[in-house]
Design a protein around this motif. Structure first.
Motif, PDB file in Angstrom:
ATOM      1  N   SER A   1       6.902  -7.718 -13.480  1.00  0.00           N
ATOM      2  CA  SER A   1       7.037  -7.065 -14.785  1.00  0.00           C
ATOM      3  C   SER A   1       5.715  -6.538 -15.322  1.00  0.00           C
ATOM      4  O   SER A   1       5.690  -5.591 -16.095  1.00  0.00           O
ATOM      5  N   PHE A   2       4.616  -7.176 -14.925  1.00  0.00           N
ATOM      6  CA  PHE A   2       3.346  -6.834 -15.570  1.00  0.00           C
ATOM      7  C   PHE A   2       2.201  -6.929 -14.568  1.00  0.00           C
ATOM      8  O   PHE A   2       1.495  -7.943 -14.510  1.00  0.00           O
ATOM      9  N   PRO A   3       1.995  -5.833 -13.775  1.00  0.00           N
ATOM     10  CA  PRO A   3       0.953  -5.889 -12.740  1.00  0.00           C
ATOM     11  C   PRO A   3      -0.440  -5.595 -13.280  1.00  0.00           C
ATOM     12  O   PRO A   3      -1.187  -4.800 -12.716  1.00  0.00           O
ATOM     13  N   LYS A   4      -0.756  -6.213 -14.408  1.00  0.00           N
ATOM     14  CA  LYS A   4      -2.096  -6.037 -14.977  1.00  0.00           C
ATOM     15  C   LYS A   4      -2.645  -7.412 -15.324  1.00  0.00           C
ATOM     16  O   LYS A   4      -1.881  -8.328 -15.624  1.00  0.00           O
TER      17      LYS A   4
ATOM     18  N   TYR B   1      -2.250   0.016  -5.062  1.00  0.00           N
ATOM     19  CA  TYR B   1      -1.166   0.789  -5.678  1.00  0.00           C
ATOM     20  C   TYR B   1      -1.552   2.267  -5.782  1.00  0.00           C
ATOM     21  O   TYR B   1      -0.765   3.150  -5.428  1.00  0.00           O
ATOM     22  N   LEU B   2      -2.755   2.517  -6.248  1.00  0.00           N
ATOM     23  CA  LEU B   2      -3.190   3.904  -6.435  1.00  0.00           C
ATOM     24  C   LEU B   2      -3.398   4.608  -5.089  1.00  0.00           C
ATOM     25  O   LEU B   2      -3.307   5.824  -5.006  1.00  0.00           O
TER      26      LEU B   2
ATOM     27  N   LEU C   1       9.018  -2.238 -10.743  1.00  0.00           N
ATOM     28  CA  LEU C   1       8.701  -2.765 -12.060  1.00  0.00           C
ATOM     29  C   LEU C   1       9.998  -3.161 -12.770  1.00  0.00           C
ATOM     30  O   LEU C   1      10.913  -2.348 -12.890  1.00  0.00           O
TER      31      LEU C   1
ATOM     32  N   PHE D   1      -4.631  -5.403  -6.751  1.00  0.00           N
ATOM     33  CA  PHE D   1      -3.368  -4.655  -6.762  1.00  0.00           C
ATOM     34  C   PHE D   1      -3.593  -3.187  -7.085  1.00  0.00           C
ATOM     35  O   PHE D   1      -3.058  -2.301  -6.402  1.00  0.00           O
ATOM     36  N   THR D   2      -4.388  -2.926  -8.121  1.00  0.00           N
ATOM     37  CA  THR D   2      -4.550  -1.554  -8.606  1.00  0.00           C
ATOM     38  C   THR D   2      -5.034  -0.618  -7.502  1.00  0.00           C
ATOM     39  O   THR D   2      -4.484   0.468  -7.320  1.00  0.00           O
TER      40      THR D   2
ATOM     41  N   LEU E   1       5.772  -0.832  -5.637  1.00  0.00           N
ATOM     42  CA  LEU E   1       5.981  -1.621  -6.864  1.00  0.00           C
ATOM     43  C   LEU E   1       7.400  -1.393  -7.374  1.00  0.00           C
ATOM     44  O   LEU E   1       7.831  -0.252  -7.549  1.00  0.00           O
TER      45      LEU E   1
ATOM     46  N   GLY F   1      -1.851   5.946 -13.470  1.00  0.00           N
ATOM     47  CA  GLY F   1      -2.238   4.548 -13.529  1.00  0.00           C
ATOM     48  C   GLY F   1      -1.113   3.611 -13.131  1.00  0.00           C
ATOM     49  O   GLY F   1      -0.106   4.023 -12.571  1.00  0.00           O
ATOM     50  N   VAL F   2      -1.319   2.340 -13.454  1.00  0.00           N
ATOM     51  CA  VAL F   2      -0.376   1.294 -13.068  1.00  0.00           C
ATOM     52  C   VAL F   2       0.565   1.027 -14.243  1.00  0.00           C
ATOM     53  O   VAL F   2       0.108   0.663 -15.318  1.00  0.00           O
ATOM     54  N   PRO F   3       1.880   1.206 -14.072  1.00  0.00           N
ATOM     55  CA  PRO F   3       2.791   0.910 -15.168  1.00  0.00           C
ATOM     56  C   PRO F   3       2.988  -0.598 -15.313  1.00  0.00           C
ATOM     57  O   PRO F   3       2.978  -1.331 -14.333  1.00  0.00           O
ATOM     58  N   ALA F   4       3.141  -1.063 -16.559  1.00  0.00           N
ATOM     59  CA  ALA F   4       3.383  -2.488 -16.807  1.00  0.00           C
ATOM     60  C   ALA F   4       4.240  -2.596 -18.058  1.00  0.00           C
ATOM     61  O   ALA F   4       3.941  -1.957 -19.065  1.00  0.00           O
ATOM     62  N   VAL F   5       5.312  -3.343 -18.002  1.00  0.00           N
ATOM     63  CA  VAL F   5       6.229  -3.389 -19.145  1.00  0.00           C
ATOM     64  C   VAL F   5       6.301  -4.765 -19.794  1.00  0.00           C
ATOM     65  O   VAL F   5       6.509  -4.867 -21.005  1.00  0.00           O
ATOM     66  N   GLY F   6       6.145  -5.830 -19.014  1.00  0.00           N
ATOM     67  CA  GLY F   6       6.236  -7.172 -19.587  1.00  0.00           C
ATOM     68  C   GLY F   6       7.581  -7.394 -20.254  1.00  0.00           C
ATOM     69  O   GLY F   6       8.616  -6.961 -19.752  1.00  0.00           O
ATOM     70  N   GLY F   7       7.558  -8.029 -21.436  1.00  0.00           N
ATOM     71  CA  GLY F   7       8.796  -8.372 -22.126  1.00  0.00           C
ATOM     72  C   GLY F   7       9.191  -7.406 -23.227  1.00  0.00           C
ATOM     73  O   GLY F   7      10.160  -7.652 -23.956  1.00  0.00           O
TER      74      GLY F   7
ATOM     75  N   LYS G   1      -1.745 -14.531 -21.962  1.00  0.00           N
ATOM     76  CA  LYS G   1      -2.511 -15.371 -21.028  1.00  0.00           C
ATOM     77  C   LYS G   1      -3.702 -16.016 -21.731  1.00  0.00           C
ATOM     78  O   LYS G   1      -4.666 -16.417 -21.094  1.00  0.00           O
TER      79      LYS G   1
ATOM     80  N   ASN H   1       3.512 -11.229 -12.263  1.00  0.00           N
ATOM     81  CA  ASN H   1       2.289 -10.436 -12.332  1.00  0.00           C
ATOM     82  C   ASN H   1       1.903  -9.947 -10.933  1.00  0.00           C
ATOM     83  O   ASN H   1       2.725  -9.965 -10.027  1.00  0.00           O
TER      84      ASN H   1
END
Lengths: 228, 235
Positions: free
Chosen positions: B76-79, B90-91, B99, B86-87, B97, A126-132, A75, B53
Motif C-alpha cells: 500500500s505504501f512503498p515509501k 521501480y523507476l 498498489l 525500491f525506488t 508494483l 515517481g513512486v505512487p503510495a496510497v496507504g490508508g 512510523k 511497505n
C-alpha cells in the motif's frame, strides 16, 4: 490577490480541534493533521485511532525512550494512554470502513464541491503510495480536510472538479482552511461557508476559491488564538 | 506435535523461485528481520512479496529487493525514510508494483485466509486504483469488487509461541501478522520466546496454532529502525 492574516497550520489545527467531541473516535492523517491532537479541549477526551492497530495512544515518547514496536501510521514512536487497545489490520480497517470512526482528518491537494478529494498523488511520475487514505475517506462518519486555502503559487484548492487523481468521491464533509470553515453539501455539490476570517469579504474569499461559495444564514467569524 | 525448527535457515529453506511470500509487519514494527535475512541467505529469485511497505534502508525487505530477489511487490505504501532500494528499481522498471489501499490489502489477505474469493468495498471506488475492477451497487451505494490474496509462504513475527504454534504479539507489532498467518500454504513464525504447551493462556492466544506450520525462536530480535540508525546493511 495577496491575503493578510491567513491562519497558519497550528491555527487551522486548533480550529478543527474545537469540533471534536468528548469520546469521539478520531483518526488523524500523517503530518499536518497530527497537530490537531495538541489542541484537544480541556474536559474532552477523544480517542485516537491509528491504522496499524492502536486505539488510545498519547503523546510521543521522550527521545531515547522509543519502543519501535509501538508506532503510529506515520512510523513515529507513540505512547499509550490507560485504556488503550491493540488489534490486527483487518480489525483496524473494519473500524474505518464499518463506520465506527467519528471523524477522519486529512490533508488534501484538492477538494471539490461534490465532496471529491484528491490527496494521494500529484501526477504519474515517481513512486505512487496510497496507504490508508482511500479507506479513511470512505468510512469515517465525518471526513474533514485541513488545508491552506490556495496552493503555494496561489491556485485554488477548493474546486468544482478535482484535476489530480482522486482519493475518493463524494466523501469530504467539512474543510478547515487558512481563511474559512466550509461545509460540503455533497448531495447538492455546494460549498457552504460557515465561518471566514472577519476582515475578509465574501468577494475576497470567492476570488481565491475555484467553485461557487454558498451561504445559509449568518457566516460566523473565524477567530483563533495566536499560535506558532 | 512439535513445529519447532532449530534455525531460521532451516525454516525458510524450501521457499522456491517464483514463490509468493507474505511478510508481516508495518514498517519495522512486527517485521520478521531474522527470517527475511535467512531468506536472503537462501537466495530464491523472482519472488512476489506482499507487505504493507517496500522496505527502509538496507536491511530486511529493502535488502531483499537490493539483492534482486523480488519480481513483484504488492503493497500500500512503498515509501519510507530511506526508500532507495525500491525506488531505484521501480523507476528502472526492474520491479513490478501492485498498489493496494491499505484496508483493501488487509481484507484481501483476511479473505484469502477465510476462503472468501471476493468481496465488495467502498474503498477506491471512482479512483484509478478501482477503475479496472467490477463494481456493484448495494443499498444505493457503489462498491468495488476485490479478490482474495493468498501466498505460498508467510513470514511472521510474534512474541510468544508454543509447540502447537499458538502465538501472541507484542504491542503494535501485531498489524498484518495474524492475517498473513492465515493466508499462506506454509506459515513460518519467528517468536521472541518459545514456551512449553500451556505457557500461553488460551484466552490470550491471538493466532491459534492451526494457522502456523513452523516456529523458530529468535531471542532479542533485531528492529529495523535500530539497524537503520546504525546504518546497517545486509548481507
Amino acid at each position: 490577490m495577496s491575503i493578510q492574516g491567513q491562519l497558519n497550520q497550528e491555527q487551522i489545527a486548533w480550529r478543527a480541534a474545537q469540533d471534536i467531541e468528548d469520546g469521539a473516535y478520531v483518526n488523524l492523517g500523517i503530518g499536518f493533521p497530527e497537530k490537531v491532537a495538541a489542541y484537544t479541549i480541556d474536559g474532552r477526551e477523544p480517542i485516537f485511532h491509528t491504522e496499524n492497530g492502536v486505539l488510545g495512544f498519547g503523546r510521543a515518547p521522550e527521545k531515547g525512550e522509543e519502543d519501535w514496536d509501538l508506532i503510529n501510521a506515520g512510523k513515529k514512536a507513540i505512547t499509550l494512554k490507560p485504556g488503550a487497545a491493540f488489534f490486527d489490520h483487518a480489525t483496524s480497517f473494519a473500524m474505518i470502513r464499518g463506520g465506527h470512526l467519528d471523524v477522519a482528518i486529512l490533508g488534501a491537494l484538492q477538494v471539490a464541491s461534490n465532496g471529491d478529494i484528491a490527496n494521494w498523488r500529484v501526477g504519474d511520475k515517481g513512486v505512487p503510495a496510497v496507504g490508508g487514505a482511500m479507506d479513511l475517506v470512505n468510512g469515517a462518519k465525518r471526513v474533514a480536510v485541513l488545508t491552506d486555502h490556495v496552493t503555494r503559487d496561489g491556485k485554488p484548492k477548493l474546486v468544482e472538479a478535482c484535476t489530480f487523481p482522486l482519493t475518493g468521491v463524494g466523501c469530504v464533509t467539512r474543510v478547515y482552511t487558512s481563511l474559512a470553515v466550509i461545509d460540503v453539501d455533497i448531495a447538492n455539490a455546494r460549498f457552504v461557508v460557515l465561518e471566514k476570517l472577519p476582515h475578509l469579504s465574501m468577494d475576497d474569499l470567492q476570488s481565491v476559491t475555484g467553485a461557487k461559495l454558498h451561504v445559509e444564514g449568518d457566516v460566523g467569524a473565524l477567530q483563533v488564538p495566536e499560535l506558532s | 506435535m512439535n513445529k519447532r525448527f532449530a534455525t531460521a535457515a532451516e525454516a525458510v529453506a524450501d521457499i522456491f523461485d517464483g514463490a509468493t511470500v507474505m511478510i508481516g509487519g508495518f514498517g519495522g514494527s512486527g517485521a520478521p528481520i531474522e527470517l527475511i535475512h535467512a531468506l536472503i541467505d537462501a537466495g530464491p529469485k523472482n519472488l512476489t512479496v506482499v507487505n504493507n511497505n517496500a522496505g527502509n534502508g538496507h536491511v530486511g525487505l529493502a535488502a531483499m529487493i537490493e539483492q534482486g530477489m523480488v519480481k513483484k511487490l504488492i503493497c500500500s505504501f512503498p515509501k519510507s525514510k530511506d526508500p532507495k532500494a525500491f525506488t531505484d528499481r521501480y523507476l528502472a522498471d526492474e520491479i513490478e508494483l501492485e498498489l493496494v489501499p491499505q484496508g483493501t490489502l488487509a481484507e484481501r489477505i483476511r479473505a484469502g485466509g477465510a476462503g472468501i474469493p471476493a468481496f465488495y468495498t467502498p474503498t477506491a471506488y471512482g479512483t484509478e486504483l478501482g477503475e479496472t475492477k467490477p463494481t456493484a451497487e448495494f443499498d444505493g451505494k457503489p462498491y468495488v469488487q476485490e479478490r482474495w490474496l493468498k501466498a505460498d509462504f508467510a513470514l511472521v513475527k510474534a512474541e510468544l509461541g508454543d509447540p502447537y504454534g499458538n502465538l501472541t504479539y507484542r504491542l503494535a507489532a501485531r498489524n498484518f501478522n495474524p492475517l498473513m498467518a492465515t493466508a499462506a500454504g506454509k506459515t513460518i513464525a519467528q517468536v521472541s520466546r518459545l514456551v512449553e504447551a500451556g505457557g500461553i493462556d488460551p484466552e490470550a492466544v491471538v493466532t491459534p496454532g492451526i494457522f502456523v506450520n513452523r516456529l523458530v525462536e529468535v531471542e532479542n530480535p533485531q528492529q529495523e529502525e535500530v539497524l537503520n540508525q546504525a546504518e546497517a546493511r545486509y548481507p
